[in-house]
Design an enzyme around this catalytic site. Structure first.
Site, PDB file in Angstrom:
ATOM      1  N   ASP A 135       0.736  -2.993   4.142  1.00  0.00           N
ATOM      2  CA  ASP A 135       0.409  -2.025   3.101  1.00  0.00           C
ATOM      3  C   ASP A 135      -0.781  -2.526   2.277  1.00  0.00           C
ATOM      4  OD1 ASP A 135       1.372   0.425   1.679  1.00  0.00           O
ATOM      5  OD2 ASP A 135       1.564  -0.958  -0.002  1.00  0.00           O
ATOM      6  N   GLU A 193      -3.397  -1.459   6.771  1.00  0.00           N
ATOM      7  CA  GLU A 193      -3.828  -0.223   6.124  1.00  0.00           C
ATOM      8  C   GLU A 193      -5.098  -0.562   5.348  1.00  0.00           C
ATOM      9  OE1 GLU A 193      -2.466   3.111   2.837  1.00  0.00           O
ATOM     10  OE2 GLU A 193      -2.111   0.999   2.508  1.00  0.00           O
TER      11      GLU A 193
HETATM   12  C1  GLC Z   1       0.007   2.581   0.647  1.00  0.00           C
HETATM   13  C2  GLC Z   1       1.144   3.449   1.113  1.00  0.00           C
HETATM   14  C3  GLC Z   1       1.440   4.444   0.045  1.00  0.00           C
HETATM   15  C4  GLC Z   1       1.851   3.698  -1.200  1.00  0.00           C
HETATM   16  C5  GLC Z   1       0.797   2.689  -1.609  1.00  0.00           C
HETATM   17  C6  GLC Z   1       1.309   1.720  -2.611  1.00  0.00           C
HETATM   18  O1  GLC Z   1      -1.166   3.275   0.469  1.00  0.00           O
HETATM   19  O2  GLC Z   1       0.816   4.042   2.340  1.00  0.00           O
HETATM   20  O3  GLC Z   1       2.428   5.359   0.429  1.00  0.00           O
HETATM   21  O4  GLC Z   1       2.040   4.600  -2.241  1.00  0.00           O
HETATM   22  O5  GLC Z   1       0.377   1.914  -0.516  1.00  0.00           O
HETATM   23  O6  GLC Z   1       2.198   0.807  -2.024  1.00  0.00           O
END
Ligand code: GLC
Length: 535
Positions: free
Chosen positions: A219, A279
């Site tokens: 994440d 991500e």
């Molecule tokens: C990432 C996740 C999202 C979340 C954010 C904070 O972007 O995909 O859903 O709100 O991180 O953890």
């Protein structure tokens, strides 16, 4: 449709253990994102859970996916639906327990499906014992040094950073200090220059790797490192706005983040056959490439398909840049059409019949591209976004933006499995955590299984071909000449994909049709459709 053949490296997997190690199974894998709250509810409380996932593994095996990514199922007060983690080494009771996780893992492995899970390093929940200790211990303490507590500038926060969810990225505590939260106030950012923080992340990774997971989705993998002194972000000259996620955004993509990824990789390397995908919301090709260097992550999501309009002018550069970003790295590209943070692509492409037709074509485009693919739960059904009433909205963005932005709930509505409602086999309760709309009887897994022309049938056929047909070999992509408004490319072992985003039918290229997203009669590919061919 050719029979679905399991790849040899997933045969004879010992129940409970990881499928036999294959160092790079993920290179062309189809990952299926399970948004745990919304996939399947096994205990009738209206919220998806681990038993629910286990009960639906048969569907995923028949669909033909290689691996799961399960979104956070750890203890959490759910300020951000699980991305606020209070204990990264346990299971939230709403979702099950550790024994249930182990059972899910063993059954998935027995079916040849690998299991990857979310790792949320950038922040914890404000209910995490570390944050509670930090509040209690006061300024200057070792407890506060795990987070980013600072004194303010008078009554103002320490800098001008905004939270991704709206409002300032700082919250003041009663003794006057402020703490940084790039996301919600309930998600305080950790300080990765503190050795305890990275050591704890490694412990979390080992905890799950020892149980047998095959990898992680990281994440906010472009977060974690913050610039020394936490300087203000400088408004852009032309607009006067802060550079949200651009090169001037000091909250993300700082060089120091790569040291964290090297540590993550060194743990993974001790568990052969495991992997991590980041991500990484970084659009510059060269900057993105840094995350997938030899000693960093195996994959980084490329979000260019997720953000591109339905046009050849938008999609061709999206593909070219995604390939260019990984060209001089060991990583393949990693394609995403939808996820739990963005509007679903059926809706992005116009919704209704038009959106569905385009989404069918987009599926063939995504699945023809070389590299790894992520399918978001419900993509295979053609789920659209749902217009939810104000009172149903739960995403923190709704409140934090002062009701200016509706947030991400529209794309998180539970998956319909069977029947005609109200919860369509998702739950035995009619009260699902987000309401499911009327009229979804035709969208269910059950209804689509009986219809050879359904979206689900298209996905099944496409995944079976991708898995077994020789034409999908090789990671190169050669662009072919194509009519205006179309894209055409060839893979090294012969697959040709033509996508028609123009308003008129176009001639089919030479070759034998393997699969098409719409009927191809008289040598023509209709508008808003795609076809796979081979010699
Ligand atoms: C990432 C996740 C999202 C979340 C954010 C904070 O972007 O995909 O859903 O709100 O991180 O953890």
């Amino acid at each position: 449709m050719p029979p679905v053949e399991r790849r040899p490296d997933t045969d004879d997997s010992p129940a409970g253990g990881r499928p036999a190690p294959s160092a790079d199974w993920w290179r062309d894998a189809v990952f299926y994102q399970v948004y745990v709250r919304s996939f399947a509810d096994g205990n009738g409380d209206g919220v998806g859970d681990l038993i629910g996932i286990r009960s639906r593994l048969g569907h995923l095996a028949e669909l033909g996916v290689d691996a799961l990514w399960i979104t956070p199922f750890y203890p959490s007060p759910m300020a951000d639906h699980g991305y606020d983690v209070a204990d990264p080494r346990d299971v939230e009771p709403v979702f099950g327990d550790l024994a249930e996780f182990d059972a899910l893992l063993a059954e998935a492995h027995a079916l040849g499906i690998r299991v990857t899970i979310d790792l949320v390093p950038n922040h914890t929940s404000d209910h995490h014992e570390w944050f509670q200790a930090a509040l209690a211990a006061g300024p200057g303490s070792a407890e506060r040094a795990r987070y980013l507590f600072r004194d303010g500038r008078g009554a103002e926060p320490p800098n001008n950073w905004p939270s991704v969810f709206g409002g300032p990225a700082w919250t003041r505590v009663p003794d006057g200090q402020w703490y940084l939260h790039i996301f919600a106030p309930e998600q305080p950012d950790l300080d990765f220059t503190n050795p305890e923080v990275i050591a704890d992340l490694e412990e979390t990774m080992r905890f799950w790797l020892d149980r047998g997971v095959d990898g992680f989705r990281i994440d906010v993998a472009h977060g974690m490192a913050k610039p020394d002194g936490l300087p203000d972000m400088v408004p852009m000259e032309d607009t006067g706005l802060l550079d949200d996620h651009g090169p001037g955004d000091k909250r993300f993509d700082q060089d120091g983040v790569h040291a964290v990824h090297r540590r993550i990789r060194s743990v993974l390397d001790q568990y052969p056959g495991t992997m991590a995908v980041g991500e990484v919301w970084v659009s510059d090709d060269a900057r993105l490439a840094q995350y997938v260097r030899e000693d960093e992550l195996q994959l980084a999501f490329n979000f260019k398909l997720l953000t591109a309009d339905w046009s050849a002018e938008a999609l061709r550069p999206a593909i070219t840049h995604s390939l260019a970003a990984v060209a001089r790295t060991p990583a393949p590209a990693c394609w995403v059409l939808s996820n739990h943070d963005r509007p679903r692509h059926v809706t992005r492409y116009g919704g209704g019949e038009l959106g569905l037709r385009r989404a069918r074509a987009a599926a063939l485009l995504q699945l023809a591209l070389p590299g790894a693919v992520y399918v978001y739960n419900g993509d295979e059904l053609g789920m659209p976004d749902v217009d939810l009433p104000d009172e149903a909205l739960q995403d923190p963005i709704w409140e934090r933006s002062g009701h200016a932005e509706r947030g991400r709930d529209a794309g998180r509505v539970p998956v319909p499995w069977s029947g005609t409602g109200p919860s369509y086999g998702f739950s035995s309760s009619p009260a699902t955590w987000l309401p499911m709309p009327e009229g979804w009887g035709g969208l269910t897994v059950e209804a689509q299984a009986a219809d050879p022309s359904s979206m689900q049938s298209l996905y099944r056929a496409a995944l079976a071909l991708r898995r077994s047909a020789k034409a999908f070999g090789g990671e190169e992509l050669e662009w072919l000449p194509a009519p205006d408004g179309c894209l055409a490319f060839r893979r090294p072992d012969g697959l040709v994909c033509l996508v028609n985003m123009s308003a008129a039918a176009v001639p089919l290229p030479e070759g034998r049709v393997l699969l098409a997203s719409a009927p191809v009669g008289e040598g023509l590919l209709p508008a808003d459709s795609a076809v796979w061919l081979t010699a």
